[in-house]
Design an enzyme around this catalytic site. Structure first.
Site, mmCIF file in Angstrom:
data_model
loop_
_atom_site.group_PDB
_atom_site.id
_atom_site.type_symbol
_atom_site.label_atom_id
_atom_site.label_comp_id
_atom_site.label_asym_id
_atom_site.label_seq_id
_atom_site.Cartn_x
_atom_site.Cartn_y
_atom_site.Cartn_z
ATOM 1 N N LEU A 54 0.828 -1.200 0.000
ATOM 2 C CA LEU A 54 0.000 0.000 0.000
ATOM 3 C C LEU A 54 0.864 1.252 0.000
ATOM 4 O O LEU A 54 1.858 1.341 0.729
ATOM 5 C CB LEU A 54 -0.920 0.009 1.220
ATOM 6 C CG LEU A 54 -1.942 -1.129 1.302
ATOM 7 C CD1 LEU A 54 -2.778 -0.996 2.572
ATOM 8 C CD2 LEU A 54 -2.842 -1.138 0.076
ATOM 9 N N GLY B 66 1.599 -9.686 5.773
ATOM 10 C CA GLY B 66 2.009 -9.009 6.991
ATOM 11 C C GLY B 66 2.076 -7.522 6.734
ATOM 12 O O GLY B 66 2.295 -7.080 5.599
ATOM 13 N N GLY B 67 1.897 -6.720 7.788
ATOM 14 C CA GLY B 67 1.922 -5.275 7.610
ATOM 15 C C GLY B 67 0.904 -4.845 6.582
ATOM 16 O O GLY B 67 -0.268 -5.209 6.646
ATOM 17 N N ASP B 68 1.350 -4.038 5.595
ATOM 18 C CA ASP B 68 0.440 -3.586 4.540
ATOM 19 C C ASP B 68 0.775 -4.234 3.202
ATOM 20 O O ASP B 68 0.571 -3.647 2.144
ATOM 21 C CB ASP B 68 0.471 -2.056 4.416
ATOM 22 C CG ASP B 68 1.859 -1.532 4.064
ATOM 23 O OD1 ASP B 68 2.840 -2.282 4.221
ATOM 24 O OD2 ASP B 68 1.969 -0.370 3.627
ATOM 25 N N GLU B 69 1.288 -5.468 3.254
ATOM 26 C CA GLU B 69 1.618 -6.223 2.047
ATOM 27 C C GLU B 69 0.612 -7.350 1.838
ATOM 28 O O GLU B 69 0.285 -8.085 2.769
ATOM 29 C CB GLU B 69 3.030 -6.802 2.129
ATOM 30 C CG GLU B 69 4.129 -5.743 2.109
ATOM 31 C CD GLU B 69 5.511 -6.354 2.110
ATOM 32 O OE1 GLU B 69 6.453 -5.670 1.668
ATOM 33 O OE2 GLU B 69 5.661 -7.510 2.569
#
Length: 280
Positions: free
Chosen positions: A166, A206-209
């Site tokens: 993102l 994970g995270g914004d991936e």
């Protein structure tokens, strides 16, 4: 007064497990009170009926196989299946069965294992899904990607992978904190699934991936899908202090041109995504 033993049926009615006796053709000869309670069928109503009539349709073939194997001197002594309660609900049972050829009957003793099956399904779900978004996780993606590649290699087909990161997500946490970030990630997950086929898979790395698996999709088609997904993501998201504009950098890798293994495709798509992000 002399001691006398009660009828065996009265003893079996005291057991916490279900007991069922069928003849050589599989027709019910006896069930105890627990069987009646678990499945809602009285012995008087089902005696002489085929036992398989009460097995869940999806489990009948496997149950019949077990019965044939048991009567042939093999099979599993313990096995699971589902029966249908009189009200239509499925009941999970764990059976222990024995064939008595000299008497021409098959005896089964069953324990209701619904709680255990629900716990197993919950553990399986957690092992394969991201706890925040409910999307597939890395483990599930790896399995699905390997399966898709195996099918593509057997059929001379295609598999494509989209690796998304993102753009602008840091602003979400800065403006609304981690709670707002979690809400946006869930919204992104829903948007990524919009318009995809049933066989496609969206996973959170994970995270914004995120990764989108497109079985049977060529590189050219994957490029069109990536553009469609960017359009979905760029619609404004609502934060407490106003709208948020998101976008995504999307790297694309396709079999067979970009690699023949799951690891190769993920690495290639990841590298393509970062190259695009650097250019921006």
């Amino acid at each position: 007064m002399p001691t006398s033993l009660p009828p065996l049926s009265e003893v079996l009615d005291l057991l916490p497990d279900a007991v069922c006796i069928v003849d050589e053709s599989g027709r019910i000869q006896f069930v105890n009170a627990t069987f009646e309670r678990l499945l809602g069928h009285r012995l008087a109503a089902i005696k002489g009926h085929p036992l398989f009539d009460y097995v869940h349709p999806e489990d009948r073939e496997a149950t019949a196989h077990q019965a044939r194997a048991l009567m042939a001197g093999g099979g599993q002594r313990h096995f699971r299946n589902r029966y249908l309660h009189r009200d239509g609900q499925a009941v999970d049972l764990l059976w222990s069965a024995h064939w008595l050829p000299d008497r021409g009957v098959r005896i089964g003793v069953a324990r209701e294992i619904g709680d255990m099956r629900r716990a197993e399904r919950e553990l399986e779900y957690r092992a394969n899904h991201d706890p925040l978004t409910g999307l597939a996780n890395r483990h599930r993606l790896q399995q699905a990607l390997e399966d898709a590649l195996q099918q593509a290699q057997a059929r001379d087909g295609h598999v494509s992978l989209l690796f998304l990161d993102l753009d602008g997500f840091k602003d979400v946490n800065d403006r609304g904190g981690h709670e707002a970030g979690d809400r946006i990630l869930c919204e992104v997950g829903r948007r990524l699934q919009t318009g995809l086929r049933q066989i496609d898979l969206v996973a959170r790395m994970g995270g914004d991936e995120f990764v989108v698996l497109l079985p049977g999709c060529s590189a050219a088609d994957a490029t069109a899908v990536a553009a469609q997904l960017r359009g979905h993501l760029r619609a404004p998201c609502a934060l407490d202090d106003g709208p948020l504009q998101l976008d995504a950098s999307i790297g694309i890798a396709s079999y067979p041109g970009d690699g023949a293994t799951a690891e190769a495709l993920v690495t290639r798509a990841d590298a393509a995504m970062y190259a695009l992000k650097r250019r921006r």
